[in-house]
Design an enzyme around this catalytic site. Sequence first.
Site: not given
Ligand code: DOR
Ligand code: ZN
Length: 341
Positions: A12, A14, A135, A173, A245
């Site tokens: 997971h 980003h 989520h 998460h 995450d």
């Molecule tokens: O803390 C987080 N940041 N939780 C999420 O679900 C998304 C992520 C983000 O894309 O910034």
């Molecule tokens: Zn995430």
Amino acid sequence: MQLKLRKPDDWHVHLRDGDALATTVPDCAQSFARAIVMPNLKPPVASLDAARAYRDRILAAVPEGMAFEPLMTLYLTPDLAIEAVREGKASGLIQGVKLYPQGATTNSEAGVASLEGVMPVLEAMAEVGLPLLVHGEVTDRDIDIFDREAIFLERTLGPLMNRLPQLRVILEHITTADSVNFVKAHPSMGATITAHHLIYSRNDMLAGGIRPHLYCLPILKRASHRGALIEAATSGDPQFFLGTDSAPHAIGDKESDCGCAGCYTAPHALSLYASVFDRAGRLDQFEAFASLNGARFYGLPVNTQTVTLIKQPMLIPETRPLGSQQVRLLGAGETLDWSLA
Ligand code: DOR
Ligand code: ZN
């Protein structure tokens, strides 16, 4: 002291887009052979064409001589086509579909407000064996933010699992003992656990001063929940696996009147996690959590490359570039016990 293990995967992450990829992709690829890439871009990655193009942009940012495989996901919008699910699975391009309850987190406006309208898509996913990545938080304004995950299990996920028991679901998460128990009670489920939820509780974020760089979603919970997460992650139970995450936001977007949610952990994630397993006396279970359990859940082969961690102090750097801005690392300026060789 050294710890050699199969190269981990991040189930997971980003990576963002554009010039951020020049930092996020090398940072991730250094420690992870593969990563499940979140689709919450603007606009969201909600078609096979968008996923293919995003994958190409990620691959273009992989440094010469490094091997890295981005595993793509589709964003579940109310009008995601069943054909995209079938073709995405059949072609091997898509490894999962991400459910964002509308309004739950960063770029979730395009998510779903109710599961009713997407049931045909979820049924197709169950049929072809494509996992749903969740989520898990309700978004009602009158539900306390610290209860949103637990209420989601009761109101949304429980009924869904009863209706579609064959659907493979990953609760992403997780932050509560409730989620640990819920996942254990459902054999078709898995769960990712972040480093920040294993290391910090809400007191770290709020007592003695507010720390915007610890603000993430789902929000940090009380210390007893953190204990349940440590127990699950370090137990060797194959339903629990690593998902950082890692979610970079520029410093100014976090240190703000209305700060963004997300912790940047990609560069030092393995050191963070290894320190947790070491303190728990469970280093022998680290490879299962980081390198084996997730691959098994996704039905993918385990990696053949290896990485070595050394018990040697590592100072967490302050910042990394994020396009023309800077992102602050989680725990910046602190020292960890484990370094990547
Ligand atoms: O803390 C987080 N940041 N939780 C999420 O679900 C998304 C992520 C983000 O894309 O910034
Ligand atoms: Zn995430």
